[in-house]
Write a protein that holds these residues in place. Structure first.
Motif, PDB file in Angstrom:
ATOM      1  N   MET A   1       0.854  -1.185   0.000  1.00 13.99           N
ATOM      2  CA  MET A   1       0.000   0.000   0.000  1.00 13.99           C
ATOM      3  C   MET A   1       0.889   1.234   0.000  1.00 13.99           C
ATOM      4  SD  MET A   1      -3.149   0.881   2.510  1.00 13.99           S
ATOM      5  CE  MET A   1      -2.135   1.125   3.948  1.00 13.99           C
ATOM      6  N   ILE A   2       0.687   2.122  -0.959  1.00 13.18           N
ATOM      7  CA  ILE A   2       1.518   3.308  -1.102  1.00 13.18           C
ATOM      8  C   ILE A   2       0.709   4.534  -0.696  1.00 13.18           C
ATOM      9  CG2 ILE A   2       2.865   4.675  -2.725  1.00 13.18           C
ATOM     10  CD1 ILE A   2       3.164   2.167  -4.408  1.00 13.18           C
ATOM     11  N   PRO A   3       1.134   5.286   0.304  1.00 12.78           N
ATOM     12  CA  PRO A   3       0.376   6.456   0.751  1.00 12.78           C
ATOM     13  C   PRO A   3       0.187   7.458  -0.374  1.00 12.78           C
ATOM     14  CG  PRO A   3       2.084   5.889   2.325  1.00 12.78           C
ATOM     15  CD  PRO A   3       2.333   5.058   1.108  1.00 12.78           C
ATOM     16  N   GLU A   7       3.692   8.229  -3.496  1.00 16.44           N
ATOM     17  CA  GLU A   7       3.978   7.020  -4.238  1.00 16.44           C
ATOM     18  C   GLU A   7       4.743   7.253  -5.538  1.00 16.44           C
ATOM     19  OE1 GLU A   7       1.308   8.935  -4.177  1.00 16.44           O
ATOM     20  OE2 GLU A   7      -0.402   7.712  -4.682  1.00 16.44           O
ATOM     21  N   GLY A  30      -5.586   2.496  -0.951  1.00 17.41           N
ATOM     22  CA  GLY A  30      -4.474   3.377  -0.647  1.00 17.41           C
ATOM     23  C   GLY A  30      -3.703   3.779  -1.882  1.00 17.41           C
ATOM     24  N   SER A  62       4.089  -0.123   3.034  1.00 22.99           N
ATOM     25  CA  SER A  62       3.921   1.137   2.311  1.00 22.99           C
ATOM     26  C   SER A  62       5.268   1.591   1.803  1.00 22.99           C
ATOM     27  CB  SER A  62       3.336   2.217   3.231  1.00 22.99           C
ATOM     28  OG  SER A  62       2.059   1.855   3.690  1.00 22.99           O
ATOM     29  N   ARG A  64       7.375   4.415  -1.346  1.00 25.10           N
ATOM     30  CA  ARG A  64       7.292   5.414  -2.404  1.00 25.10           C
ATOM     31  C   ARG A  64       8.210   5.013  -3.547  1.00 25.10           C
ATOM     32  NH1 ARG A  64       9.857   8.364   1.671  1.00 25.10           N
ATOM     33  NH2 ARG A  64       7.922   9.494   2.057  1.00 25.10           N
TER      34      ARG A  64
END
Length: 707
Positions: A1-3, A7, A30, A62, A64
């Protein structure tokens, strides 16, 4: 899951605009909020991701996206992945690039003389074209570099003369990288972090920026270059009569390749016309190299001469073949000359009592020697080590199944007798193993079918070479003192040795060796810094005289710092080797993926419980024949015999030359095989006919089936 908002790379966020910060509720994952925000750049892309939260507590990870590397199958993406997987520094910091830009790309006479920048400007106007002061001028000599066809950084250049008394003068000129890369500079810190250049099939990750490695430091032809020179006089038997070392300046007359030098020495008419002025020099080089090789052989130096994989590319940078590297007389010339220079520098620094970095290779462990001896006996050979005996120790509370009732590779056990577990060890911890034992066996197996296998096994029995601050000797080269001096463009330890050699030459009257074998110069952090002493020892008697003499600190190191550099450099070397090998394995798998179904002849080069590895004769490719494929082919069960590392077929299995019977696979699981009596074994050195069956995507390895 990438905020959301974190990302993407800055470039993609800018391209996406306001959509990059849309709420994620519409997807509930997300991710980026709207389908319209989907970026084709990320579909199926390989990306480098920074983890911002590791998985845990029912939540996913998570992160980026830091950079987009490309897509699997794109040229060069595999290299980018390996670089990041092994954490190879591949981008130079801004301060390093700024330092590099400040370095002139031409050698002026004043700079060659070692003058300051201000003095250089003044003298360059007054002394234009004058002989460089402070350096020996070798520019009038027909000095050449000899490297591979694809090389771009030229560390070394050579020249040979023969005197009327039959002696030879060997000049080895090495790029004076220490003149440009000052200690504790940004360039120096980055070079120490990298430790070594890393060479991939179609790309290099250099230790120094290209403006240095391929520019001012590289001994390019027909331009002035600064060097550290080793000038060695040798008699007709290759014995070192004298050696001297000096900063110098050269202008190499030709950029030669191994292939062209070899063609010259073989009498190629075209090459002889092209390099007519250098024919005598190349013949002298060959003459001296053969003498030096014979001298090393006499003292016991080991030369396995194992080939390396070379990938051949077409004009579109696509792989077209994987072949064995060729080692001709030109390769041998440069190898012998570099070995001689490295050993001469090591001996000089040791005689002067100056602490240095050493390239060490300790003698093998007794257990490894015994293991190899057992395998060599299966081929009818022996190392001939005296008093090499073994003892078997019974492991308490340890039991293993009898070989004929062994656990199958599939995990199925058929029960059977148990036997006590034993461990075979040498009868003593110390054995009288010498490099001559290995050398004699290498000579015996030369040209034999089993040469490749036994050479590989011998290499496995030896320890890995590494860097050390203590002179522990070099077993494989059969010498007491050895260092790395000849490749400062691509190896950090060589740069350290250059600084130490420069200091020694600048301070010829300081000879700490006179204070005792264990008295070595250490580096002081500054004029008022305390002298370096080892724990439990008093200050060395020569240290005050050294301070009174006003010795320069450039290139002189504490023992503790040298030990740190030795460890770091050894680790960097291992990291580079692992990365290079893994990428080569991956590219080999990519190449063989285009040849699935093709049949080859292979040589069994190693045998394990899970199968055996083969090396193809047609291509320089290795792969695994798994135990399941062996059992499927033979129609019977197999087991591994550790004593001679062989895979044996149980009674009931067919001979490999017999066709596969219908229903053989069913009979394998019917429990009708009788243990014992074997009709066939697969052993080291056997030739087998195989078919490229599949590519293991996780191991990046080719798997073969028997045919």
């Amino acid at each position: 899951m990438i905020p959301p908002g974190e990302e993407l790379t800055a470039e993609l966020r800018e391209k996406l605009g306001p959509s990059a910060s849309l709420p994620s509720a519409s997807l509930g994952t997300g991710g980026i909020g709207a389908k319209s925000a989907r970026l084709p750049e990320l579909d199926g892309a390989v990306v480098n991701v920074e983890i911002t939260r590791f998985p845990g507590g029912g939540l996913g990870a998570s992160g980026r996206v830091m950079e987009i590397l490309g897509r699997i199958g794109d040229i060069g993406v595999d290299t980018e992945i390996i670089i990041r997987k092994h954490h190879l520094p591949h981008e130079f910091p801004e301060e390093v690039l700024q330092e590099t830009e400040a370095i002139p790309q031409e050698v002026s006479p004043a700079v060659a003389a070692g003058a300051s920048e201000r003095q250089a400007e003044e003298r360059s106007r007054r002394d234009a074209g004058a002989t460089p002061r402070g350096r020996e001028d070798f520019r009038q000599l027909p000095i050449v570099t000899i490297d591979g066809e694809t090389a771009k950084d030229f560390d070394d250049a050579v020249h040979v003369e023969k005197f009327p008394n039959g002696h030879y003068e060997l000049q080895v000129h090495i790029a004076d990288v220490a003149h440009y890369v000052k200690r504790a500079s940004a360039l120096d810190r980055e070079a120490r972090v990298r430790g070594t250049s890393v060479y991939f099939p179609n790309r290099a990750v250099p230790m120094l920026p290209e403006a240095l490695s391929n520019g001012i430091c590289s001994l390019n032809p027909k331009v002035d270059r600064l060097v550290m020179s080793a000038v060695m006089e040798m008699d007709a038997q290759g014995k070192m009569v004298r050696a001297r070392f000096t900063p110098g300046v050269i202008r190499s007359v030709e950029r030669m390749t191994y292939t062209n030098v070899n063609r010259v020495l073989e009498g190629d008419a075209e090459m002889n016309r092209r390099y007519a002025g250098l024919l005598t020099r190349f013949r002298l080089m060959k003459e001296l190299a053969l003498i030096l090789s014979a001298k090393r052989e006499k003292r016991g130096s080991i030369d396995f001469d194992l080939p390396e994989r070379v990938i051949e590319f077409d004009e579109l940078n696509r792989m077209k073949s994987i072949v064995r590297s060729e080692r001709n007389i030109a390769n041998r010339i440069i190898e012998e000359f570099m070995l001689a220079a490295n050993e001469a520098v090591a001996n000089y620094l040791e005689r002067r009592g100056i602490t240095s970095l050493h390239r060490v290779h300790e003698k093998p462990d007794a257990k490894k020697v015994l293991e190899f001896e057992e395998l060599a006996k299966a081929f009818g050979y022996t190392l001939g080590v005296e008093d090499l005996a073994e003892r078997k120790i019974i492991v308490k509370h340890g039991q293993v199944k009898h070989p004929s009732h062994s656990l199958r590779a599939s995990g199925r056990s058929r029960g059977g007798q148990q036997r006590q577990m034993t461990v075979t060890l040498p009868s003593g911890t110390e054995i009288n193993i010498r490099p001559q034992h290995y050398q004699a066996l290498v000579q015996k197996i030369e040209g034999k079918p089993e040469e490749r296998i036994l050479s590989y096994l011998m290499l496995r029995s030896l320890k890995q070479a590494r860097y050390e601050a203590e002179p522990l000797g070099h077993f494989a080269l059969a010498c007491d003192e050895y260092t790395h001096f000849t490749s400062p463009i691509r190896r950090y330890p060589d740069l350290i040795v250059h600084r130490l050699l420069k200091w020694a030459l600048e301070n010829p009257k300081i000879n700490p060796a006179a204070a005792g074998r264990n008295s070595k110069i250490g580096h002081q952090g500054g004029a008022d810094a305390p002298h370096s002493t080892r724990a439990g020892t008093q200050a060395r008697p020569y240290e005050k005289s050294r301070q009174d003499a006003g010795a320069t600190q450039a290139g002189v190191y504490q023992m503790a710092e040298l030990e740190e550099i030795a460890v770091e450099s050894s680790e960097a070397e291992r990291r580079a080797d692992l990365a290079e090998r893994e990428l080569m394995d991956w590219k080999t798998a990519q190449f063989m993926e285009q040849h699935l179904g093709d049949e080859y002849t292979g040589l069994i080069i190693s045998v394990h419980k899970f199968g055996f590895f083969v090396e193809l004769l047609e291509l320089f490719v290795e792969g695994l024949v798994p135990i399941a494929a062996i059992e499927e082919f033979t129609g019977g069960g197999c087991f591994y015999r550790e004593s001679d590392r062989a895979i044996l077929i149980e009674r009931g299995g067919r001979h490999p030359s017999a066709p596969l019977r219908a229903g053989a696979a069913a009979s394998r699981g019917a429990g009708k095989r009788a243990p014992g009596a074997n009709v066939k074994a697969f052993r080291l050195g056997d030739r087998v006919r195989i078919r490229a069956e599949r590519i293991d995507p996780f191991q990046k390895r080719v798997e073969f089936a028997l045919v």
